[in-house]
Write an enzyme that holds these catalytic residues in place. Structure first.
Site, PDB file in Angstrom:
ATOM      1  N   ASP A  35      50.789  51.326   9.685  1.00 35.60           N
ATOM      2  CA  ASP A  35      50.340  52.717   9.620  1.00 35.60           C
ATOM      3  C   ASP A  35      48.849  52.810   9.287  1.00 35.60           C
ATOM      4  OD1 ASP A  35      50.661  55.449   9.740  1.00 35.60           O
ATOM      5  OD2 ASP A  35      51.332  55.641   7.669  1.00 35.60           O
ATOM      6  N   ASN A  83      56.406  58.955  18.199  1.00 31.39           N
ATOM      7  CA  ASN A  83      55.091  58.672  18.800  1.00 31.39           C
ATOM      8  C   ASN A  83      55.081  58.944  20.298  1.00 31.39           C
ATOM      9  OD1 ASN A  83      54.541  55.721  16.723  1.00 31.39           O
ATOM     10  ND2 ASN A  83      54.090  57.866  16.307  1.00 31.39           N
TER      11      ASN A  83
END
Length: 253
Positions: free
Chosen positions: A33, A81
């Protein structure tokens, strides 16, 4: 070499020297991340951030090899995503495809895809299948590339697979309801046959799982690191292992 790099190197060697390899997690899950925030902080584009994050992966696997880790699961692209704007998603998929090809070409890792293939473009599916086939014989770290992955989706897919399997066997719903258990569902997960993750690392300072390996991480230890993924260093990795080794895992006892 900058003084800061020298100090970090010395500190990393000190931490590594005190690391008990008998206490190292065998399976590490990593939530990669912070690529976009790292790029924004350095004045770059999201694509540059994703490329920098991709370049960090082989470094991590090298550190895992040095410390006797056996399985690594890398969350590279979530099902959420896939909803990103096409102008960002397409370059990201290209970077991921290149990364998977490089992992397969390296020759040290056994690549395995975890996620829903059907949600991915055909060319991405082809890259993943080729990487699995090319590394199936490799006796190295098993690298799960979580692409098009969501924890809830995995459980739904496992239940669907279980139902279809028993439908083909002629099992009735009533019979299945009597025999279904945790082990049966586990046999239909993307990671079937693998040990559950001992340690889950998330970079960027976010302290949540966001759906990562919901089923498998029931007894995992978590380590949340403040640095963005592209800036993740060996010393950060070793700190995570040291923190893990210092914990007493009770498994509910």
């Amino acid at each position: 070499m900058k003084l800061r790099d020298l100090v970090y190197g010395l500190y990393a060697r000190r931490v590594e020297g005190r690391l008990d390899h008998a206490q190292v997690p065998k399976h590490i899950g990593v939530i990669l991340d912070g690529n976009r925030r790292w790029a924004r902080a350095s004045g770059g584009s999201p694509e540059q951030g994703h490329k920098a994050g991709a370049n960090k992966i082989q470094e991590l696997l090298g550190w895992c090899t040095e410390t006797d880790v056996e399985v690594v699961t890398l969350w590279m692209l979530s099902t959420d995503n896939l909803n990103r704007p096409e102008k960002e998603l397409l370059p990201l998929l290209a970077i991921i495809e290149d990364t998977v090809r490089n992992l397969a070409a390296d020759g040290r890792w056994r690549v395995h895809h975890v996620g829903t293939m059907d949600l991915l473009p055909a060319h991405t599916q082809t890259v993943l299948k080729q990487a699995e086939q090319a590394t199936d014989h490799v006796d190295g770290i098993l690298v799960n590339v979580a692409i098009g992955y969501g924890g809830r989706q995995e459980i739904a897919d496992a239940v669907r697979s279980l139902l279809l399997d028993h439908a083909h066997k002629g099992t009735t719903f009533e019979e299945l309801a009597e025999i279904v258990d945790i082990d049966m569902i586990s046999e239909h997960l993307y990671t079937r046959g693998q040990p559950d993750p001992d340690l889950v690392i998330r970079t960027s300072g976010e302290q949540r799982l966001s759906g990562f390996m919901l089923w498998q991480s029931a007894h995992s230890e978590y380590y949340f690191c403040e640095v963005f993924w592209p800036a993740f260093r060996k010393v950060d990795f070793l700190r995570a292992l040291r923190d893990y080794a210092a914990r007493h895992r009770r498994y509910g006892n």
